[in-house]
Structure formats: structure tokens, C-alpha cells
Design an enzyme around this catalytic site. Structure first.
Site, PDB file in Angstrom:
ATOM      1  N   CYS A 120      77.807  61.735  -2.510  1.00  0.00           N
ATOM      2  CA  CYS A 120      78.240  62.493  -1.244  1.00  0.00           C
ATOM      3  C   CYS A 120      79.666  62.051  -1.149  1.00  0.00           C
ATOM      4  CB  CYS A 120      77.465  62.308   0.006  1.00  0.00           C
ATOM      5  SG  CYS A 120      75.921  62.485  -0.084  1.00  0.00           S
ATOM      6  N   ASN A 174      77.581  59.496   4.647  1.00  0.00           N
ATOM      7  CA  ASN A 174      77.082  59.035   3.335  1.00  0.00           C
ATOM      8  C   ASN A 174      76.075  57.650   3.521  1.00  0.00           C
ATOM      9  OD1 ASN A 174      78.664  61.228   2.080  1.00  0.00           O
ATOM     10  ND2 ASN A 174      79.967  59.219   1.460  1.00  0.00           N
ATOM     11  N   GLY A 175      75.256  57.517   2.699  1.00  0.00           N
ATOM     12  CA  GLY A 175      74.209  56.568   2.949  1.00  0.00           C
ATOM     13  C   GLY A 175      72.919  56.860   3.481  1.00  0.00           C
ATOM     14  N   ARG A 181      81.198  63.332  -6.619  1.00  0.00           N
ATOM     15  CA  ARG A 181      80.327  62.453  -6.128  1.00  0.00           C
ATOM     16  C   ARG A 181      79.022  63.097  -5.818  1.00  0.00           C
ATOM     17  NH1 ARG A 181      83.033  57.532  -3.754  1.00  0.00           N
ATOM     18  NH2 ARG A 181      80.956  57.182  -2.550  1.00  0.00           N
ATOM     19  N   TRP A 224      75.015  65.084  -2.032  1.00  0.00           N
ATOM     20  CA  TRP A 224      74.213  64.969  -3.143  1.00  0.00           C
ATOM     21  C   TRP A 224      72.692  64.504  -2.366  1.00  0.00           C
ATOM     22  CZ3 TRP A 224      70.834  60.747  -4.710  1.00  0.00           C
ATOM     23  CH2 TRP A 224      70.215  60.846  -6.181  1.00  0.00           C
ATOM     24  N   GLU A 271      73.083  54.058 -24.917  1.00  0.00           N
ATOM     25  CA  GLU A 271      74.205  54.892 -24.628  1.00  0.00           C
ATOM     26  C   GLU A 271      74.598  56.271 -24.958  1.00  0.00           C
ATOM     27  OE1 GLU A 271      75.929  54.474 -21.842  1.00  0.00           O
ATOM     28  OE2 GLU A 271      77.611  55.799 -21.847  1.00  0.00           O
ATOM     29  N   LYS A 294      78.098  60.579  -9.024  1.00  0.00           N
ATOM     30  CA  LYS A 294      79.042  59.536  -9.941  1.00  0.00           C
ATOM     31  C   LYS A 294      78.821  58.070  -9.316  1.00  0.00           C
ATOM     32  CE  LYS A 294      82.383  58.351 -12.666  1.00  0.00           C
ATOM     33  NZ  LYS A 294      82.126  58.208 -13.866  1.00  0.00           N
ATOM     34  N   HIS A 326      56.910  51.948 -33.877  1.00  0.00           N
ATOM     35  CA  HIS A 326      55.600  51.359 -32.843  1.00  0.00           C
ATOM     36  C   HIS A 326      55.205  52.554 -31.892  1.00  0.00           C
ATOM     37  CE1 HIS A 326      55.817  47.594 -34.598  1.00  0.00           C
ATOM     38  NE2 HIS A 326      57.316  47.503 -34.233  1.00  0.00           N
ATOM     39  N   GLU A 355      72.257  63.424 -20.452  1.00  0.00           N
ATOM     40  CA  GLU A 355      72.684  63.542 -19.163  1.00  0.00           C
ATOM     41  C   GLU A 355      73.734  64.859 -18.870  1.00  0.00           C
ATOM     42  OE1 GLU A 355      75.051  60.475 -17.186  1.00  0.00           O
ATOM     43  OE2 GLU A 355      75.892  59.905 -18.847  1.00  0.00           O
ATOM     44  N   LYS A 373      74.309  59.639 -22.780  1.00  0.00           N
ATOM     45  CA  LYS A 373      75.150  60.743 -22.549  1.00  0.00           C
ATOM     46  C   LYS A 373      74.627  61.973 -22.958  1.00  0.00           C
ATOM     47  CE  LYS A 373      77.552  59.045 -20.813  1.00  0.00           C
ATOM     48  NZ  LYS A 373      77.960  58.059 -20.381  1.00  0.00           N
TER      49      LYS A 373
HETATM   50  C1  G6P Z   1      75.653  56.643 -11.774  1.00  0.00           C
HETATM   51  C2  G6P Z   1      76.583  57.438 -12.777  1.00  0.00           C
HETATM   52  C3  G6P Z   1      76.513  56.795 -13.963  1.00  0.00           C
HETATM   53  C4  G6P Z   1      76.779  55.386 -13.745  1.00  0.00           C
HETATM   54  C5  G6P Z   1      75.681  54.611 -12.792  1.00  0.00           C
HETATM   55  C6  G6P Z   1      76.205  53.101 -12.467  1.00  0.00           C
HETATM   56  O1  G6P Z   1      74.121  57.008 -12.229  1.00  0.00           O
HETATM   57  O2  G6P Z   1      75.980  58.795 -12.925  1.00  0.00           O
HETATM   58  O3  G6P Z   1      77.604  57.204 -15.010  1.00  0.00           O
HETATM   59  O4  G6P Z   1      76.826  54.434 -15.237  1.00  0.00           O
HETATM   60  O5  G6P Z   1      75.803  55.242 -11.592  1.00  0.00           O
HETATM   61  O6  G6P Z   1      77.761  53.419 -11.721  1.00  0.00           O
HETATM   62  P1  G6P Z   1      78.799  52.262 -11.647  1.00  0.00           P
HETATM   63  O7  G6P Z   1      79.957  52.795 -10.880  1.00  0.00           O
HETATM   64  O8  G6P Z   1      78.065  51.094 -11.004  1.00  0.00           O
HETATM   65  O9  G6P Z   1      79.224  51.982 -13.038  1.00  0.00           O
END
Ligand code: G6P
Length: 613
Positions: free
Chosen positions: A2, A105-106, A27, A79, A486, A608, A509, A493, A490
Site C-alpha cells: 500500500c 498501511n499495516g 507498492r 494492496w 530465481e 513490492k 524424485h 510472477e 521471475k
Molecule cells: C516482495 C516482492 C519481491 C521481494 C520480496 C522481498 O514479495 O514482490 O520482489 O523479493 O518482497 O522484499 P525485500 O524488499 O525484503 O527484498
């Protein structure tokens, strides 16, 4: 998670707020809302979807003059946590009387009991949110002094909040407060801007005040008065952001993600610059601020993080083990504190986070400090909560990362972890020459990445062959195992293709049962001790009809032959190669998502910065 913006000053508040929300949209972006104070009249507009929808609906709701005239307001991009993304659940929320508006937020954890109590007192709720309860609670506490009312309400609240509140009875001020959810106040000339993230402030001023937990601030156009929850004045320094407003713009790229991928040679150069000592073959990380003796005393490195940052930690696990002969573990931050970790003062706990605000990572930091570990952070956002709470740490210097899918933060995290491992390794077992060799490899990382980015067009052509399948597997061994994880993250997502990352040996397995004719298997098989075994696993997949895309080392003709498609990266130390290999996968995912017509920078359901546990 948010975004909050508040504005009070001489400018047109609506434009500042909508501009700020656009910058914060990464965000959270499922709905948005805005409250304007026009003299002592409060106007509220909300819309489902992106900030663009809010802009349209606010202009439709209000006459153009109000839009121009109002100099005070608060706004929010959401969000969803409590209740789906509907107009009714969008912020701002009002109190029972309708004269107080709140963005938040929160999570208010005790909102159910508070709501029941307020309902008994005759309050009517219009949303499913926890936030509306706080708005009503503030209204319930309001006896003519908004600051006092906010303070009284916050005393009754359990959970986390970053809030901004306005009242039509007190038009000259905005009250803002934080506990666990960041608030930063931009101090301009005759104007103040409140935001959950400095990127919303950048265009207006570089001078900011970061609130600490349990701070409440009264913000006017010309002053910021900060108190604690007991109303005692507290002093917070004004800091300089030192960020270029253009850094948070797309700069001609179709998407922030593409821009951020392409920025990596520069962001990596910034992360590495001045941190390698080619005289002694080591690294100089001022933020680690440890003497050689303290370094020698470290018996274990534990890295905590979430999402992409957790994958960086997993690469770090290999780096510390292989380069520094030190026991290292990557731990999922959300699990960390609930496992009652056994920690001592010889343990180095490294919190890895792009945003520096991730709630689970922050909780892990607090647990590690509580247990007496030596805690430091590896964070991108300067002045973020994790950076400030750990006190010592190394900033990534990657610049603002706006795309929800993390790219440049990951590669900078890995490069800094390599430098940390080099420093620890040099203090333990590396000779000067060995240290020097690795330092030179690290120094070359930006150039390695540049050579991968130069293949952007050919990677796009390869990506075009991987659009149709709804499932994909990513495999790797050794430090390329987290790279495979990773890569899968990517792809899933941003393209919504179901992608799973596995250790190459694990595929047989169970997951291998899912391979069919044409199922994509993306294998990271660069030169290194694990390459031959990985190629063996590729054969197992080929035998079952999988289509193989390899990330391989340049001129590795043996590997080329077993791949249907391949992306070649320059030869490098296997740990260093994790970075260009990841960049190749970032570009692959980007192009798959683009060609599938996905909304790349703001994928569905994601945010984010995840400030809830
Ligand atoms: C969210 C984002 C990810 C990120 C993760 C951790 O899920 O969408 O891209 O890797 O948070 O965020 P940070 O800011 O702690 O790296």
C-alpha cells in the site's frame, strides 16, 4: 505494501497526491482513493483498479475548481488484506461523523473486538477493512483535538500502522504516525509531503524526516512537530535523500523492469565501486565495521530474507562456504523467529532486503538482536527501517527499484555478498593472490552483465518459442540452484506461467513425472564443478521429450549440443557467473511476459514491499 501520500501547502494538492500515488503504485495497485480538504469541507473519491481510474473518477466526482483549489489532502493506493479490492474497501476511510478521513498501511490486529465495541456504541461500518475501524476509533476519541484523538486511539490499537489523518474541523494540519510501517515526511518551502516511501517525495524536495515507531507528527505547510505516544516532544533529524528524481522514471523504456535490467551494469558498478582493495586482495565494506579480530571470531553466517532476497541469501550460502570456509545458512525470514533460533555473539546475521521494510525480515532482525547475534543489513533503500534498526550494514546503491519483480537489487545483493565472503575469506584462508584473483573477477561483473544485455534481441527471439506452455521447470546445481529458483520466480510472477525451480538432481524424485513432449526445462549449466552432472540431468529431461533452454558458458560446444536453445554468458568464476546467468533469465522472463501481453511492472496480486507478516 500500500502507498500513502499526504500533502499540505501552496500547490494543487490533488495533482501532487495523484502524482505521488503513481510513483507509489508499485507498492499496491488494486484500488486507490483520495480525500481533499477544501477549507473545512472534506471530499473523498475512491476507485477500484489503478491510480489512473482514481484520477478519472475524482475528476468526474469533483468540479475542476475544487481540484485546482484544495491545498490539503491524503491519498492511498491499496494492496488488499482485509476485504477484496472494492470501492467500499478502498481508503481513505471516514469516521462515523464523516469529518475525519484516514489512510493506513499495516494491519490493525484487534480490529474485530474494536469494531464490535464501536458497533455497540452506534457506529456503522461500510467496509470489511481493519482501517475503517481505526477511523471510527479516532472519531470516537475526538473531543475537539485531533492529535489527542489519534494518540488515544493508537493506545488502543494492536498491530502495525503507518497513517495519515485529516479532519475538516482542523483543516490546517495532517496527523501522521507510524508503528512498523514506514512514514517519511518531505520538508519543502511552504509545503510538506507525507509518504510511505521517499519516491513519492523526490520530485518535490530532497529534505526528509523519517518517523520512528510510535512517533506521531503534526504536519503543517511550514512545520513538523513530532511527539511520542505520551505526547513528549521528540527530535528527528532532517536527512538528505540524495536521489535523482529521474531515477524513478521509466526513461524511455517500455517498462521499469526492462529499464532496471538494463541499468545493471551501472547499478553493479555502483555497488562494487570503492569496495575492492586490489592492493591486499580483499574488500573494504565500511558498513561491516569489524576489526580483523572480530571477523576471525565469526563462526557462522546466517542470512535472512524473503522472495528474491532469499534467493540472494542462498547464493551467499555457497559464497561464504566456498570462499570463506565458514558455515553459512540462508533462512526464510518468516520462519526464523518462530523456530526459536539458537544464536550467539559469534554468529553474524545478515538481513537481506531490497526495500528494508519487509515485515518478516524485520522481525528476524529483532529476534537476532534479542539473542545477542552480530546483526547487519544488506539493504537498498537508504533510511529504511531494517537499515536503521541494524545500525550497521552495507547499502546496495542499486538506485530506486520500481518494478515489482526484483532484478537489479538481486544482482547487487549477490555482488555485495561475494565481497563480504571475500573479506571473510581473506581474513581466514585466502592468500593475497587468491584474494586478488577473486577481487578482479568481481570487478569485471558489470562488464559480464553488459555482454548479456547486449544479447537482448536474440534472447527475445528465444523467448518467443516459450510462450505456449503453461508449465516450466528451472534447474541448476551448486550456486546455480538458487539462480534456477530465481529464474522460476521471475517467470511465474510476471508471465503467470507456472514455473518451478528445482535442484537439477531433485527433478527425478517426483517432478520429472510432469515432463511431456515440449515441456520447457530451463537449465543453468555454466562451467563449474557441477556442470557435467547437470548435463546428465538434461539428458534425463530430453529423453522424456522436454524442450531445453540452457544458460551456458560461451564457447561450450559440448553444452550447446544438448540444448534446443541456449543463451551463452561469458566465462567466470562459478559464483560470479550467478550474476550474468540471472540477468539472462531476467531478460528471458521479461520477453516471455511481454510477448504474452502481461502487465509486467505490476503483476496481479503482488506488491513490492510486503510490510505485513
Ligand atoms: C516482495 C516482492 C519481491 C521481494 C520480496 C522481498 O514479495 O514482490 O520482489 O523479493 O518482497 O522484499 P525485500 O524488499 O525484503 O527484498
Amino acid at each position: 505494501m500500500c502507498g500513502i501520500v499526504g500533502y499540505i501547502g501552496k500547490a494543487n494538492a490533488a495533482s501532487v497526491l495523484i502524482g505521488g500515488l503513481r510513483r507509489l503504485e508499485y507498492r499496491g495497485y488494486d484500488s486507490a482513493g483520495l480525500a481533499l480538504l477544501d477549507g473545512d469541507v472534506l471530499h473523498v473519491s475512491r476507485a477500484v483498479g489503478k491510480v489512473a481510474n482514481l484520477n478519472e473518477s475524482a475528476r468526474a466526482d469533483w468540479d475542476a475548481e475544487l481540484f485546482q483549489r484544495a491545498g490539503t489532502g491524503i491519498a492511498h493506493t491499496r494492496w488488499a488484506t482485509h476485504g477484496p479490492p472494492t470501492e467500499a474497501n478502498a481508503h481513505p476511510h471516514l469516521d462515523e461523523s464523516g469529518h475525519i478521513a484516514l489512510v493506513h498501511n499495516g494491519i490493525i490486529e484487534n480490529y474485530r473486538s474494536l469494531r464490535a465495541r464501536l458497533e455497540k456504541k452506534g457506529h456503522h461500518f461500510h467496509s470489511e477493512t481493519d482501517t475503517e475501524v481505526l477511523a471510527h476509533l479516532i472519531g470516537d476519541c475526538d473531543k475537539g483535538d485531533l492529535l489527542q484523538a489519534v494518540r488515544d486511539a493508537l493506545h488502543q490499537v494492536e498491530g502495525t500502522y503507518g497513517i495519515a489523518v485529516v479532519s475538516s474541523h482542523e483543516p490546517g494540519r495532517i496527523i501522521t504516525a507510524r508503528r512498523g510501517s514506514p512514514i517519511v515526511i518531505g520538508v519543502g518551502h511552504g509545503e510538506s509531503i507525507i509518504a510511505s516511501d521517499a519516491t513519492a517525495i523526490l520530485a518535490h524536495t530532497q529534505r526528509v524526516i523519517y518517523l520512528d515507531d510510535d512517533d506521531i507528527a503534526v504536519v503543517t505547510a511550514n512545520a513538523v512537530d513530532i511527539r511520542d505516544l505520551d505526547n513528549l516532544p521528540v527530535t528527528r533529524e532532517i536527512a538528505e535523500l540524495g536521489l535523482d528524481a529521474a531515477a524513478a522514471e521509466k526513461g524511455g523504456y517500455a517498462h521499469f523492469m526492462l529499464k532496471e535490467i538494463h541499468e545493471q551494469p551501472d547499478s553493479l558498478a555502483n555497488a562494487i565501486r570503492g569496495r575492492l582493495d586490489l592492493q591486499i586482495g580483499s574488500s573494504v565494506l565500511a558498513g561491516m565495521s569489524t576489526s580483523p579480530r572480530e571477523l576471525a571470531d565469526i563462526s557462522r553466517v546466517i542470512m535472512v530474507g524473503c522472495g528474491t532476497s532469499l534467493h540472494a541469501a542462498m547464493v551467499g550460502e555457497y559464497a561464504f562456504g566456498d570462499l570463506a570456509d565458514i558455515h553459512a545458512e540462508a533462512r526464510q525470514a518468516a520462519e526464523f523467529r518462530y523456530r526459536n533460533p539458537i544464536l550467539g555473539n559469534r554468529d553474524l546475521v545478515v538481513a537481506i532486503s531490497q526495500s528494508g521494510e519487509t515485515a518478516d525480515t524485520l522481525a528476524a532482525v529483532r529476534e537476532a538482536r534479542q539473542k545477542g547475534a552480530f546483526v547487519m543489513s544488506l539493504v537498498n533503500v537508504v533510511g529504511s527501517t531494517i537499515a536503521r534498526e541494524t545500525g550497521r550494514g552495507v547499502y546496495l546503491h542499486a538506485g530506486p527499484e520500481i518494478s515489482v519483480a526484483s532484478t537489479k537489487a538481486f544482482t547487487c545483493q549477490v555482488s555485495v555478498l561475494l565481497m563480504m565472503a571475500l573479506k571473510l575469506g581473506r581474513g581466514r584462508r585466502f592468500s593475497r593472490d587468491e584474494g586478488l584473483k577473486l577481487a578482479r573477477e568481481i570487478e569485471a561483473i558489470p562488464e559480464l552483465v553488459r555482454r548479456v544485455i547486449a544479447q537482448d534481441d536474440s534472447i527475445a527471439e528465444i523467448a518467443a518459442r516459450y510462450l505456449e506452455n503453461e508449465h516450466a521447470f528451472f534447474i541448476g546445481r551448486g550456486p546455480m540452484y538458487p539462480v534456477a529458483l530465481e529464474g522460476a520466480l521471475k517467470l511465474k510472477e510476471i508471465s503467470y506461467i507456472h514455473a518451478e525451480g528445482y535442484h537439477a538432481a531433485e527433478l527425478k524424485h517426483g517432478p520429472i513425472a510432469l515432463l511431456q513432449e515440449g515441456t520447457p526445462v530451463i537449465v543453468v549449466a555454466c562451467e563449474g564443478p557441477a556442470k557435467d552432472k547437470t548435463l546428465g540431468n538434461v539428458e534425463e529431461c530430453r529423453a522424456r521429450g522436454a524442450r531445453i533452454l540452457g544458460i551456458i558458458t560461451e564457447s561450450d560446444h559440448e553444452a550447446e549440443q544438448v540444448m534446443d536453445d541456449f543463451i551463452a554468458i561469458p566465462a567466470a568464476h562459478p559464483l560470479v557467473a550467478t550474476i550474468p546467468a540471472t540477468v539472462a533469465l531476467q531478460l528471458f522472463s521479461y520477453h516471455v511476459a511481454r510477448l504474452r501481453g502481461c502487465e509486467i511492472d505490476q503483476p496481479r496480486n503482488l506488491a513490492k514491499s510486503v510490510t505485513v507478516e
